[in-house]
Motif scaffolding. Structure first.
Motif, mmCIF file in Angstrom:
data_model
loop_
_atom_site.group_PDB
_atom_site.id
_atom_site.type_symbol
_atom_site.label_atom_id
_atom_site.label_comp_id
_atom_site.label_asym_id
_atom_site.label_seq_id
_atom_site.Cartn_x
_atom_site.Cartn_y
_atom_site.Cartn_z
ATOM 1 N N THR A 120 -24.867 -31.213 -9.096
ATOM 2 C CA THR A 120 -24.766 -31.182 -7.635
ATOM 3 C C THR A 120 -24.137 -29.895 -7.112
ATOM 4 O OG1 THR A 120 -24.715 -33.593 -7.438
ATOM 5 C CG2 THR A 120 -23.780 -32.333 -5.626
ATOM 6 N N LEU B 113 -25.378 -35.942 -2.063
ATOM 7 C CA LEU B 113 -25.433 -37.376 -2.340
ATOM 8 C C LEU B 113 -26.602 -37.829 -3.206
ATOM 9 C CD1 LEU B 113 -24.466 -38.799 1.174
ATOM 10 C CD2 LEU B 113 -22.992 -38.502 -0.820
ATOM 11 N N VAL B 114 -27.774 -37.278 -2.954
ATOM 12 C CA VAL B 114 -28.984 -37.813 -3.587
ATOM 13 C C VAL B 114 -29.055 -37.596 -5.102
ATOM 14 C CG1 VAL B 114 -31.504 -37.645 -3.675
ATOM 15 C CG2 VAL B 114 -30.334 -37.741 -1.476
ATOM 16 N N LEU C 118 -28.506 -31.753 7.497
ATOM 17 C CA LEU C 118 -28.919 -32.940 6.754
ATOM 18 C C LEU C 118 -29.199 -32.585 5.295
ATOM 19 C CD1 LEU C 118 -29.782 -35.894 6.608
ATOM 20 C CD2 LEU C 118 -32.054 -35.199 7.395
ATOM 21 N N LEU C 119 -29.793 -31.417 5.076
ATOM 22 C CA LEU C 119 -30.113 -30.993 3.714
ATOM 23 C C LEU C 119 -28.858 -30.900 2.866
ATOM 24 C CD1 LEU C 119 -32.031 -29.951 1.553
ATOM 25 C CD2 LEU C 119 -31.778 -27.644 2.508
ATOM 26 N N VAL D 38 -20.765 -40.627 5.770
ATOM 27 C CA VAL D 38 -21.976 -39.809 5.839
ATOM 28 C C VAL D 38 -22.387 -39.486 7.272
ATOM 29 C CG1 VAL D 38 -24.450 -39.762 5.341
ATOM 30 C CG2 VAL D 38 -22.840 -40.582 3.616
ATOM 31 N N THR E 33 -26.023 -32.513 3.192
ATOM 32 C CA THR E 33 -25.534 -33.858 2.893
ATOM 33 C C THR E 33 -26.385 -34.511 1.802
ATOM 34 O OG1 THR E 33 -24.765 -34.104 5.178
ATOM 35 C CG2 THR E 33 -25.007 -36.113 3.870
ATOM 36 N N LEU E 34 -27.702 -34.333 1.906
ATOM 37 C CA LEU E 34 -28.596 -34.907 0.906
ATOM 38 C C LEU E 34 -28.358 -34.299 -0.479
ATOM 39 C CD1 LEU E 34 -31.949 -35.131 2.900
ATOM 40 C CD2 LEU E 34 -30.385 -36.983 2.322
ATOM 41 N N LEU E 35 -28.107 -32.984 -0.508
ATOM 42 C CA LEU E 35 -27.847 -32.313 -1.781
ATOM 43 C C LEU E 35 -26.577 -32.847 -2.442
ATOM 44 C CD1 LEU E 35 -28.708 -28.569 -1.026
ATOM 45 C CD2 LEU E 35 -29.893 -30.099 -2.596
ATOM 46 N N VAL F 272 -23.329 -35.718 8.426
ATOM 47 C CA VAL F 272 -24.668 -35.290 8.863
ATOM 48 C C VAL F 272 -24.586 -34.614 10.224
ATOM 49 C CG1 VAL F 272 -26.951 -36.088 9.560
ATOM 50 C CG2 VAL F 272 -25.862 -37.053 7.524
#
Length: 201
Positions: A186, A118-119, A111-112, A102, A114-116, A106
């Motif tokens: 995702t 994974l989160v 960052l957005l 990660v 990566t978050l999309l 990033v």
């Protein structure tokens, strides 16, 4: 009649220490993984891996992902028979891998993005892994107490069997949801924001 949320809460509370231990070991692994990247250590080379893609095949079905994660969760539980050593190692290794993967992601992308990636599934997958690890740690404690003569038998009593069964069922359910989200939700979210499928990125 006890509601399902109350049943889950009743099953989870007695293992709060085991859950916190699982989260702590995993978080420590992430920190180490970030440190490995910062120190420019060739972790893949040390593991004998030529390309990171070898660890993350692109074409996986929801069933493939579920089975892979179920095996990982099973390893966490069975690891209790090694007095929790295998469970702790698996948590730590997964944390290191997440931190290692990660951190550059990033740095190279938003960052957005990566978050999309994974989160959405991570909020279901990680609790399942932590629950499985907590069961493993509980098994380790039961085994330790038996070896020290604090218990007459290794097998937990019926109420605890019921609690552990509920937790295992919850973990499996969370893994099912996580796999479905990772495959079907995702990519849609990522494409809606960036206009491209993450697999083709």
């Amino acid at each position: 009649m006890v509601s399902f949320p109350a049943l889950v809460r009743e099953a989870t509370v007695p293992y709060s220490r085991e859950l916190l231990a699982a989260v702590g070991i995993f978080a420590f692994g992430i920190i180490v993984g970030v440190g490995v990247v910062a120190a420019d250590v060739d972790l893949l080379g040390l593991l004998g891996i030529d390309d990171l893609a070898e660890l993350f095949p692109e074409e996986l079905s929801a069933l493939d992902i579920f089975v892979n994660n179920l095996q990982a969760a099973g390893l966490m539980i069975i690891g209790g028979l090694t007095l929790g050593l295998l469970t702790a190692y698996a948590l730590f290794a997964n944390g290191v891998l997440i931190g290692f993967v990660v951190t550059p992601a990033v740095a190279e992308t938003e960052l957005l993005g990566t978050l999309l990636l994974l989160v959405p599934h991570g909020v279901f997958e990680l609790p399942a892994i932590f629950i499985a690890a907590a069961i493993g740690f509980r098994i380790a404690l039961l085994l330790t107490d038996r070896l020290r003569g604090r218990r007459e038998r290794f097998r937990p009593d019926r109420p605890e069997q019921r609690r552990l069964g509920v937790l295992a069922g919850v973990a499996v359910g969370l893994l099912v949801v996580a796999a479905v989200i990772e495959v079907y939700v995702t990519p849609t979210l990522f494409e809606a924001v960036y206009g491209t499928d993450p697999v083709t990125e």
